[in-house]
Each structure stands twice: as C-alpha cells, then as structure tokens.
Design an enzyme around this catalytic site. Structure first.
Site: not given
Ligand SMILES: Cc1cc2nc3c(=O)[nH]c(=O)nc-3n(C[C@H](O)[C@H](O)[C@H](O)COP(=O)(O)OP(=O)(O)OC[C@H]3O[C@@H](n4cnc5c(N)ncnc54)[C@H](O)[C@@H]3O)c2cc1C
Length: 111
Positions: A64, A67-68, A91, A94-95
């Site tokens: 913010q 800006g642009g 890792e 947040s949920e």
């Molecule tokens: C930049 C990046 C780097 C990564 N690097 C690695 C790596 O080095 N090694 C590795 O193993 N994995 C890696 N990952 C994978 C990462 O660990 C997963 O994306 C993560 O665990 C979420 O799993 P998912 O993407 O299948 O989302 P989902 O499990 O489908 O979850 C989607 C969303 O649903 C919500 N959610 C999930 N569970 C719940 C719950 N129980 N209650 C309420 N809400 C919930 C959350 O908002 C979540 O973001 C990486 C991901 C990113 C984006």
C-alpha cells in the site's frame, strides 16, 4: 511521506506486528530449549500462526505504501508479497495452526 501522521501510524502498526511476532518466536524457542521432555507443539504452532499472519499484514501495508510500484512485477515488494502470502499456507495453513491450538486449549482446560 514519512512526515505524514497517517504513514507514521501505519509504520507503528507494522513495527508492533514485527516485534510481537519476534517475541512469540523467541518464546517458542525458549520453551523448546527448556522443555525437558514436555511437548511444545502449542508454542510452535502459535509462533507459526502469529509470525506468518503478521508478516502478511506487514507486506500488505508495504504494498500500500509503495502504491502502483508495489504491485509491479520486478519490484522487490511485489516479489515479497507473493512469497510471504504462501507462508500462510505451507508447513501447516493458518487454519490448521488454529485447530492445533484449539485442541490444545480444550485438552488442557478440561478439569
Ligand atoms: C510455495 C510453496 C512451497 C511448498 N513447499 C513444499 C515442500 O518443500 N515440501 C512439501 O512437502 N510441501 C510443500 N508445499 C505444499 C504445502 O505444504 C501445501 O500446499 C500445504 O500443506 C497445504 O496443502 P494443500 O495445498 O493441499 O491445500 P489443502 O490441504 O487442500 O488446504 C487448502 C486450504 O484449506 C484450508 N484448510 C486446510 N485444512 C483445513 C482444516 N483442517 N480446517 C480448516 N481449513 C483448512 C486452508 O486455508 C488451506 O490453505 C509447498 C507449498 C507452497 C505454496
């Protein structure tokens, strides 16, 4: 811009977020160092939650302020915004951290 009170207030919010997150991480590290066999999952979970949510609010404010330029590809702020956004997902999203903390509270508050 730095002379404007509204900007200074935003900087203060960013600073408080940063310091709060740092203290939460130090507390988790201290708890782990002094655990003596006790689990420190709740402290670690809180550090991950507070740290990543604070980081996101800080970089969102930085966008913010820029800006642009803040949303222009090639600008470090735009790069950081995308990188930091991911912290709230991997890792343990947040949920998931809140679920861990909620379960911990319920387990430990039961008489
Ligand atoms: C930049 C990046 C780097 C990564 N690097 C690695 C790596 O080095 N090694 C590795 O193993 N994995 C890696 N990952 C994978 C990462 O660990 C997963 O994306 C993560 O665990 C979420 O799993 P998912 O993407 O299948 O989302 P989902 O499990 O489908 O979850 C989607 C969303 O649903 C919500 N959610 C999930 N569970 C719940 C719950 N129980 N209650 C309420 N809400 C919930 C959350 O908002 C979540 O973001 C990486 C991901 C990113 C984006």
């Amino acid at each position: 811009m730095a002379e404007m009170e509204t900007i200074q207030m935003k900087l203060a919010d960013m600073h408080v977020d940063l310091e709060t997150a740092a203290l939460t991480v130090y507390r988790a590290a201290w708890a782990r160092d002094h655990a003596e066999g006790r689990r420190t999952t709740a402290e670690a979970s809180m550090a991950k939650l507070v740290g990543t949510e604070a980081a996101f609010r800080i970089i969102d404010s930085a966008v913010q302020l820029f800006g642009g330029r803040g949303v222009t590809r090639g600008c470090i702020i735009e790069q950081l915004f995308r990188d930091i956004r991911a912290f709230r997902i991997y890792e343990g999203a947040s949920e998931v951290q809140k679920l861990i903390l909620g379960r911990h509270l319920v387990r430990n508050l039961r008489p």
